[in-house]
Design a protein around this motif. Structure first.
Motif: not given
Ligand SMILES: C[S@@+](CC[C@H](N)C(=O)[O-])C[C@H]1O[C@@H](n2cnc3c(N)ncnc32)[C@H](O)[C@@H]1O
Length: 306
Positions: A182-208
């Motif tokens: 458990v930690k600062d939610p801002a740190v968690l939010h950044a970890a799962y919403n990276d600026s390069q969009g890699v986590t978004a591509r990882f998530n979308l890979n499920l549909l791909a």
């Protein structure tokens, strides 16, 4: 049942459910595993580098807990990067048995490990550790390694059941497990919403992946990646949210998505060190040593059968 049939039947069940949800294990085909490896390198993704630093710093103490001549079974081994630090500290484990659902990626990681450690017996096992898993007969004492905080992907009751399952598979041996804190939610939010969009591509890979393997017709650019922290549940939730209404066909069944509809793809529960030790106790383990970084971002726990 083939892996594709299993994926199809779980996805159908998940799309019929309210709310719609599918287990995160389906992220991991070859493309998903490669995207996860990229996530591990992201500046915002603190878990991998923090757990690696803990292993670097404390591997000799961990090796002492594990003892000599052990067989190491790693659940969800991925690229098998972290275990290298343990292998070096252990000097000569009897055998390394990496288990992973993403078989091609597992085999490639095992081959790299054999190249780098010619004296080490490496026996990869492709399979799902939440289902019946055919492990080879143990070579000596069997010890479990479960890094990456994958335990956080399970609801607490399912996490408890999984820890019990591991106890059965390990036949009296201990478990070294990584747990995100458990930690600062801002740190968690950044970890799962990276600026390069890699986590978004990882998530979308499920549909791909569903489009590739199951011939579904998800319009990939019709979904947003959404990841947020739910403090009351102490978990990150990851969703795919429909931005362009569409109807998807899977095994002859049609599923309508309106703008704003969500498919829940992952939970990542965060624990306090003591909260995790309590969970481990409920699952029949005796928590022993805990290692944490000075900032309290991540923890590694040594558990022995109670
Ligand atoms: C979050 S990654 C962690 C990888 C690595 N252990 C680490 O710490 O960096 C999860 C890994 O577990 C595998 N995995 C996920 N669910 C699984 C399951 N039910 N059975 C076997 N492997 C699974 C994935 O393919 C992936 O390699």
């Amino acid at each position: 049942m083939s892996a594709a049939d299993e994926f199809a039947s779980e996805l159908v069940a998940g799309l019929r459910a309210t709310p719609r949800a599918v287990a995160p294990k389906w992220f991991y085909d070859q493309a998903g595993s490669e995207l996860f490896d990229q996530i591990c390198e992201l500046p915002e993704y603190y878990p991998t580098r923090t757990e690696l630093a803990l292993l670097q710093r404390h591997a000799p103490e961990m090796a002492e807990c594990i003892g000599r001549d052990a067989e190491i079974v790693e659940f969800g081994a991925g690229a098998s990067r972290k275990v290298r630090l343990l292998i070096e500290a252990l000097a000569s484990p009897r055998r390394f048995v990496p288990v992973d659902i993403s078989v091609e990626h597992l085999q490639a990681a095992a081959a790299r490990l054999r190249d780098d450690h010619p004296g080490l017996a490496v026996l990869p096992v492709g399979g799902d550790y939440t289902q019946d898993l055919a492990l080879p007969a143990p070579l000596g004492r069997r010890i479990g390694f479960y890094p990456g905080s994958s335990i956080g992907n399970f609801e607490p009751a399912a996490a408890e059941a999984l820890l019990r399952r591991f106890a059965g598979l390990l036949q009296g041996g201990g478990l070294l497990i990584g747990v995100d804190l458990v930690k600062d939610p801002a740190v968690l939010h950044a970890a799962y919403n990276d600026s390069q969009g890699v986590t978004a591509r990882f998530n979308l890979n499920l549909l791909a992946r569903a489009n590739r393997e199951l011939a579904t017709d998800f319009a990939l650019d019709g979904f947003w990646h959404s990841a947020f922290y739910q403090p009351a549940l102490r978990r990150i939730e990851m969703h795919l949210v429909c931005r362009v209404a569409q109807t998807v066909t899977l095994r002859g069944e049609r599923f309508a998505f309106a703008r704003g509809d969500s498919l829940h793809t992952e939970n990542s529960y965060k624990y306090t060190a003591e909260g995790f030790r309590q969970l481990a106790r409920r699952a029949g383990w005796a928590p022993r040593a805990v290692w944490q970084d000075p900032q309290g971002l991540f923890s590694l726990h040594w558990l022995e059968p109670a």
